[in-house]
Design an enzyme around this catalytic site. Sequence first.
Site, PDB file in Angstrom:
ATOM      1  N   ASN A   9       0.865  -1.177   0.000  1.00  0.00           N
ATOM      2  CA  ASN A   9       0.000   0.000   0.000  1.00  0.00           C
ATOM      3  C   ASN A   9       0.902   1.226   0.000  1.00  0.00           C
ATOM      4  O   ASN A   9       1.483   1.566   1.023  1.00  0.00           O
ATOM      5  CB  ASN A   9      -0.896  -0.034   1.252  1.00  0.00           C
ATOM      6  N   TRP A  10       1.023   1.831  -1.161  1.00  0.00           N
ATOM      7  CA  TRP A  10       1.954   2.956  -1.279  1.00  0.00           C
ATOM      8  C   TRP A  10       1.431   4.234  -0.644  1.00  0.00           C
ATOM      9  O   TRP A  10       2.154   5.206  -0.503  1.00  0.00           O
ATOM     10  CB  TRP A  10       2.246   3.211  -2.767  1.00  0.00           C
ATOM     11  N   LYS A  11       0.153   4.269  -0.328  1.00  0.00           N
ATOM     12  CA  LYS A  11      -0.461   5.488   0.235  1.00  0.00           C
ATOM     13  C   LYS A  11      -0.159   6.677  -0.683  1.00  0.00           C
ATOM     14  O   LYS A  11      -0.106   6.501  -1.898  1.00  0.00           O
ATOM     15  CB  LYS A  11       0.008   5.706   1.674  1.00  0.00           C
ATOM     16  N   HIS A  99      -9.564   1.688   4.516  1.00  0.00           N
ATOM     17  CA  HIS A  99      -8.296   1.732   5.252  1.00  0.00           C
ATOM     18  C   HIS A  99      -8.461   2.652   6.470  1.00  0.00           C
ATOM     19  O   HIS A  99      -9.203   3.626   6.418  1.00  0.00           O
ATOM     20  CB  HIS A  99      -7.182   2.255   4.326  1.00  0.00           C
ATOM     21  N   GLY A 175       2.162   1.876  10.733  1.00  0.00           N
ATOM     22  CA  GLY A 175       3.158   2.941  10.630  1.00  0.00           C
ATOM     23  C   GLY A 175       3.852   3.264  11.945  1.00  0.00           C
ATOM     24  O   GLY A 175       4.525   4.280  12.072  1.00  0.00           O
ATOM     25  N   GLY A 236       2.609  -1.275   4.251  1.00  0.00           N
ATOM     26  CA  GLY A 236       2.765   0.143   3.925  1.00  0.00           C
ATOM     27  C   GLY A 236       4.227   0.491   3.746  1.00  0.00           C
ATOM     28  O   GLY A 236       4.820   0.280   2.683  1.00  0.00           O
ATOM     29  N   GLY A 237       4.845   0.988   4.817  1.00  0.00           N
ATOM     30  CA  GLY A 237       6.217   1.504   4.779  1.00  0.00           C
ATOM     31  C   GLY A 237       7.207   0.600   4.051  1.00  0.00           C
ATOM     32  O   GLY A 237       7.946   1.056   3.171  1.00  0.00           O
TER      33      GLY A 237
HETATM   34  P1  PGA Z   1       2.574  -0.039   7.611  1.00  0.00           P
HETATM   35  O1  PGA Z   1       1.163   0.288   6.927  1.00  0.00           O
HETATM   36  O2  PGA Z   1       3.062  -1.328   7.024  1.00  0.00           O
HETATM   37  O3  PGA Z   1       3.464   1.133   7.286  1.00  0.00           O
HETATM   38  O4  PGA Z   1       2.322  -0.168   9.085  1.00  0.00           O
HETATM   39  C1  PGA Z   1       0.229  -0.725   6.684  1.00  0.00           C
HETATM   40  C2  PGA Z   1      -1.016  -0.131   6.067  1.00  0.00           C
HETATM   41  O5  PGA Z   1      -1.390   0.983   6.423  1.00  0.00           O
HETATM   42  O6  PGA Z   1      -1.652  -0.759   5.199  1.00  0.00           O
END
Ligand code: PGA
Length: 258
Positions: A9-11, A99, A175, A236-237
């Site tokens: 998930n690149w956001k 999300h 995150g 995410g990250g």
């Molecule tokens: P993260 O994010 O791996 O940076 O904790 C996961 C997400 O929000 O899907």
Amino acid sequence: MRKKILAGNWKMNKTSRELKAYFEVFLKETKSIDVAMGHDFELMFGVPFPYLQEAVKASQGKALIAAQNLHFEKSGAFTGEVSCEMLRDIGIHSAIIGHSERRQYFGDTNEIVALKTKAALASEILPVICLGEKKEERVSGMTFNILKSQLEPVLQILSPQSNVVIAYEPVWAIGTGLTATESQAQDAHAFIRQQLSTRLGQDFSNKTRILYGGSVNLKNVENLLSQPDIDGGLVGGASLNPEEFAHMAIITSKLSRR
Ligand code: PGA
């Protein structure tokens, strides 16, 4: 056997140039599992709207490219929104829905998440439906009640034939570098699967993939994805770094062959 999914998930990250450079590195690093990608397990990238088509091209058929949101109405006066039809029109067949950042900053409620899921399914877009408890809810022993109330409106619009992916993402782990332990994650996944079974039957519960999300990285991915009810990760990250994510894909590939 449920096919595992490793989803990045690149956001709100990466430009067009960065996207191209990312896939060059990622595809090079995953050469050894080239054939397995999309076959033994599925790869997915949640990409910002402007770059969806570019990502389809750059990923060379190896990954599903997902939108990070969609609107449930077909068309009309909804400034800033994107419909399912528009996504289909540009060749997008999957989307992340609900999300926790959408719930927290943009007012996505459980009911809106259900409406978006319904719209996605009507357009044959695979929804990745996110849910998860906040820290204070876990501390006060409310985790399962929260998961149940988040699931409820969605379960009402599903049928045993529906094809959906669920992502359990404890908000306190997103995150933050804090990851749910394998047993915390497995317990939540087993609870979700039980709910699916009670409401929509054993077959539905057996076929539906449930991903874990929340600070998944190269170090913890193997243990998390080895749990019986964890069918993949929403990352995410760690998905922003093509080398790291490629190695996570290699681990997922290995687990898929077990
Ligand atoms: P993260 O994010 O791996 O940076 O904790 C996961 C997400 O929000 O899907």
